[in-house]
Design an enzyme around this catalytic site. Structure first.
Site, mmCIF file in Angstrom:
data_model
loop_
_atom_site.group_PDB
_atom_site.id
_atom_site.type_symbol
_atom_site.label_atom_id
_atom_site.label_comp_id
_atom_site.label_asym_id
_atom_site.label_seq_id
_atom_site.Cartn_x
_atom_site.Cartn_y
_atom_site.Cartn_z
ATOM 1 N N LYS A 22 0.839 -1.210 0.000
ATOM 2 C CA LYS A 22 0.000 0.000 0.000
ATOM 3 C C LYS A 22 0.870 1.255 0.000
ATOM 4 C CE LYS A 22 -1.557 1.596 4.125
ATOM 5 N NZ LYS A 22 -1.266 3.015 4.371
ATOM 6 N N ASN A 23 1.884 1.264 0.849
ATOM 7 C CA ASN A 23 2.685 2.484 0.986
ATOM 8 C C ASN A 23 3.603 2.737 -0.199
ATOM 9 O OD1 ASN A 23 1.433 2.994 3.361
ATOM 10 N ND2 ASN A 23 3.174 2.497 4.689
ATOM 11 N N CYS A 116 -4.513 8.682 10.040
ATOM 12 C CA CYS A 116 -4.545 7.891 11.268
ATOM 13 C C CYS A 116 -4.208 8.772 12.458
ATOM 14 C CB CYS A 116 -3.463 6.811 11.188
ATOM 15 S SG CYS A 116 -4.052 5.193 10.779
ATOM 16 N N ARG A 121 1.821 14.486 13.513
ATOM 17 C CA ARG A 121 2.201 14.346 12.105
ATOM 18 C C ARG A 121 2.146 15.645 11.305
ATOM 19 N NH1 ARG A 121 -0.398 8.780 9.963
ATOM 20 N NH2 ARG A 121 1.579 8.338 9.028
ATOM 21 N N ASP A 304 5.367 0.520 11.893
ATOM 22 C CA ASP A 304 4.127 -0.111 11.427
ATOM 23 C C ASP A 304 3.992 -1.568 11.876
ATOM 24 O OD1 ASP A 304 3.320 2.216 10.269
ATOM 25 O OD2 ASP A 304 3.703 1.621 8.199
ATOM 26 N N ARG A 396 -8.322 -0.127 5.485
ATOM 27 C CA ARG A 396 -7.488 0.856 4.789
ATOM 28 C C ARG A 396 -6.208 0.216 4.253
ATOM 29 N NH1 ARG A 396 -5.336 4.742 8.455
ATOM 30 N NH2 ARG A 396 -4.114 5.061 6.588
#
Ligand code: UD1
Length: 418
Positions: A22-23, A116, A121, A304, A396
Site C-alpha cells: 500500500k505504501n 490515522c 504528524r 508499522d 485501509r
C-alpha cells in the site's frame, strides 16, 4: 457496519500470497500526475486508501479505471482545481499529490491532510522542501496555498528522515531545473520503489534507499506499466500471526531483504524462519523469550509493526520493552490489549510488557490501521471469542485480512452488526 469475529486457539497452518505494498502504491499513483501519458499499475492492492488516492486524482480530472487488480491512469486532461478537501482530510497520504501538483500547475491550493490518529504528524518538512525548490507557501484556514513560477533544484536537508517528505520532495524535483539533493532522506523500500517507477518513466534519480538522494531534473516523463513491491508490513503481520499461535506457515511473494528487521526480531525471540527466495517459512512451535524493540527509520524496526509485535510479546513469559521513537502517540492499542488481559505499562514513549499466561477474548476496537491488525493477532491466540470493531481502519491497509487468516486455518469471519 461490519466487525471481525475471531475464535482464538487455532494454530495457523498453510500458505498465503502477499499483496503489493500500500505504501508503495500510494505515492506511485500520486506521481503518475507528473506524466501526460497513460500509466498502468499491475497487481495493485485494492484497498480503501488506494481508492481514496484514486478519488483524489479523479477530483482534479484524472481518468482512472480499475479492472481487477490493474489500475489504468490517464492524466492527460488534469485540471488545475482544488483536490476534494473531504478526501484529502480523510487520508494523510493524499498530501502526496502536492509534489506532483507543484510541478504540473505551479499555483494551487489544497486542504491540510488528515489520517490515522497516531501523532500530530506535521507537514513542515514537506513544505520546507518545496520552499527550497522555489515555491512560495502560504498556510491558513486549514489550507496550503502554493505558488511556484519555476522550480529550481537545490540542496535540502531533512531534520528527520520523513518518508512522506522524502517522496513529496523527490516528486516535486523531477521536472525542476538542475539538480536536487535530499540529505538525511528516508531510505524505506517504498521510496526505492517510487524511484524505480519514476526512473522507468525517464526520471534521473540516484541514491534512493540511502540517506542521500540526487535528482537530476528532466523535461518530460513517459507512461509505463509497473508492478510495485510486496507489502513487507502485511508479510510481517502474518509472520507474527504464525508465531503467536505456535503455527507454521509459508508466505509467498515476499522480498526477504525488506523484512530483515522483522525477521531479526522474530528470530531473537525464538521463532524459526527459513528463507526460500521469494517465499519464507515461519515456524512458531518453539519456546519464546522476551525481547526489547525500538522502532527506527528503515532499516531499523518499522513502527508499522510495533503494535502487532506487542500482541505477541504480551504472550511471552518475562518482561519485554518497546520504545516507539517515530510517532509520539502510537500506543493506543495498549488499552484494548489490556481489556484482553495484557499486562502493559506505558511510560512516555516506552511500553513495559509483562507476559501473561493467557489473553482472553472480548469486545475491542481498532484505533488505527496497525492497532487493528494487532488486535486480530491477539485474538488468534486469545481464549474464546474476540470481536474487533472499527474495522474500517483495518480495511485501509490489508487486502482480505480475514480471508487470508481463514486460509491459514484461523477461525475468523467478518460479521454484520447493527
Ligand atoms: C509513512 C507511512 C506510515 C509509516 C511512516 C513511518 C505511508 C503512506 N505511510 O507515513 O505507514 O508509519 O511512514 O515509517 O507511506 N514528521 C514531521 N514533519 C513532517 C513530516 C513528518 O515532523 O513534515 C514527523 C512525523 O510527525 C512523525 C515522523 O516524522 O513523527 C515520521 O513521519 P513520516 O516518516 O513522514 O511518516 P508518513 O510519511 O506520514
Amino acid at each position: 457496519m461490519k466487525e471481525i469475529l475471531v475464535k482464538g486457539g487455532r494454530r495457523l497452518n498453510g500458505e498465503i500470497d502477499i499483496s503489493s505494498a500500500k505504501n508503495a502504491v500510494l505515492p506511485i499513483i500520486a506521481c503518475s500526475m507528473l506524466c501526460e501519458e497513460t500509466c498502468v499499475i499491475n497487481k495493485a492492492p485494492l484497498l480503501k486508501d488506494v481508492f481514496v488516492i484514486c478519488d483524489v486524482l479523479r477530483s482534479v480530472n484524472s481518468n482512472i479505471t480499475i479492472e481487477k487488480d490493474r489500475i489504468v491512469i490517464d492524466n492527460s486532461n488534469l485540471k488545475n482545481i482544488e483536490p476534494d478537501s473531504e478526501l484529502v482530510k480523510k487520508m494523510r497520504a493524499s498530501f502526496l499529490v502536492m509534489g506532483p501538483m507543484i510541478s504540473r500547475f505551479g499555483k494551487f491550493r489544497i486542504s491540510l491532510p488528515g489520517g490515522c490518529n497516531i501523532g500530530t504528524r506535521p507537514i513542515d518538512l514537506h513544505l520546507k522542501g518545496f520552499s527550497a525548490l522555489g515555491a512560495e507557501i502560504k498556510l491558513g484556514h486549514g489550507y496550503v496555498e502554493v505558488c511556484a513560477n519555476k522550480l529550481i533544484g537545490n540542496r535540502i536537508y531533512l531534520d528527520f528522515p520523513s518518508v512522506g517528505a522524502t517522496e513529496n520532495i523527490m516528486m516535486a524535483a523531477i521536472l525542476a531545473e538542475g539538480e536536487t539533493t535530499i540529505e538525511n532522506a528516508a531510505g524505506e523500500p517504498e521510496i526505492q520503489d517510487l524511484a524505480n517507477f519514476l526512473n522507468s518513466m525517464g526520471a534521473k534519480i540516484s541514491g534512493a534507499g540511502t540517506d542521500n538522494i540526487k535528482i537530476q531534473g528532466v523535461k518530460k516523463l513517459r507512461g509505463i506499466e509497473y508492478t510495485p513491491i510486496p507489502d513487507r508490513i502485511e508479510a510481517g503481520t502474518y509472520m507474527v500471526g504464525a508465531a503467536i499461535t505456535k503455527g507454521k506457515i509459508r508466505i509467498n511473494g515476499i522480498k526477504e531483504e525488506h523484512l530483515k528487521p522483522i525477521i531479526a526480531k522474530l528470530r531473537e525471540l525464538g521463532v524459526y524462519i527459513e528463507s526460500l527466495g521469494d517465499s519464507i517459512i515461519v515456524d512458531g512451535d518453539r519456546e519464546f523469550n522476551p525481547i526489547d524493540i525500538k522502532t527506527m527509520p528503515y532499516p531499523g524496526f518499522p513502527t508499522d509493526m510495533q503494535a502487532q509485535m506487542m500482541s505477541l510479546l504480551c504472550t511471552i513469559k518475562g518482561t519485554s520493552l518497546i520504545t516507539e521513537t517515530i510517532f509520539e502517540n502510537r500506543f493506543m492499542h495498549v488499552g484494548e490489549l489490556k481489556r484482553m488481559g495484557a499486562n502493559i505499562k506505558i511510560d512516555g514513549r516506552c511500553a513495559v510488557i509483562e507476559g501473561v499466561d493467557v489473553l482472553t477474548g472480548c469486545d475491542v476496537k481498532a484505533t488505527d490501521l496497525r492497532a487493528g491488525a494487532a488486535l486480530i493477532i491477539a485474538a488468534l491466540a486469545g481464549e474464546g471469542y474476540t470481536k474487533v470493531g472499527n474495522i474500517y481502519h483495518i480495511e485501509r491497509g490489508y487486502v482480505d485480512i480475514d480471508g487470508k487468516f481463514r486460509k491459514l486455518g484461523a477461525n475468523i469471519e467478518r460479521v454484520e452488526v447493527e
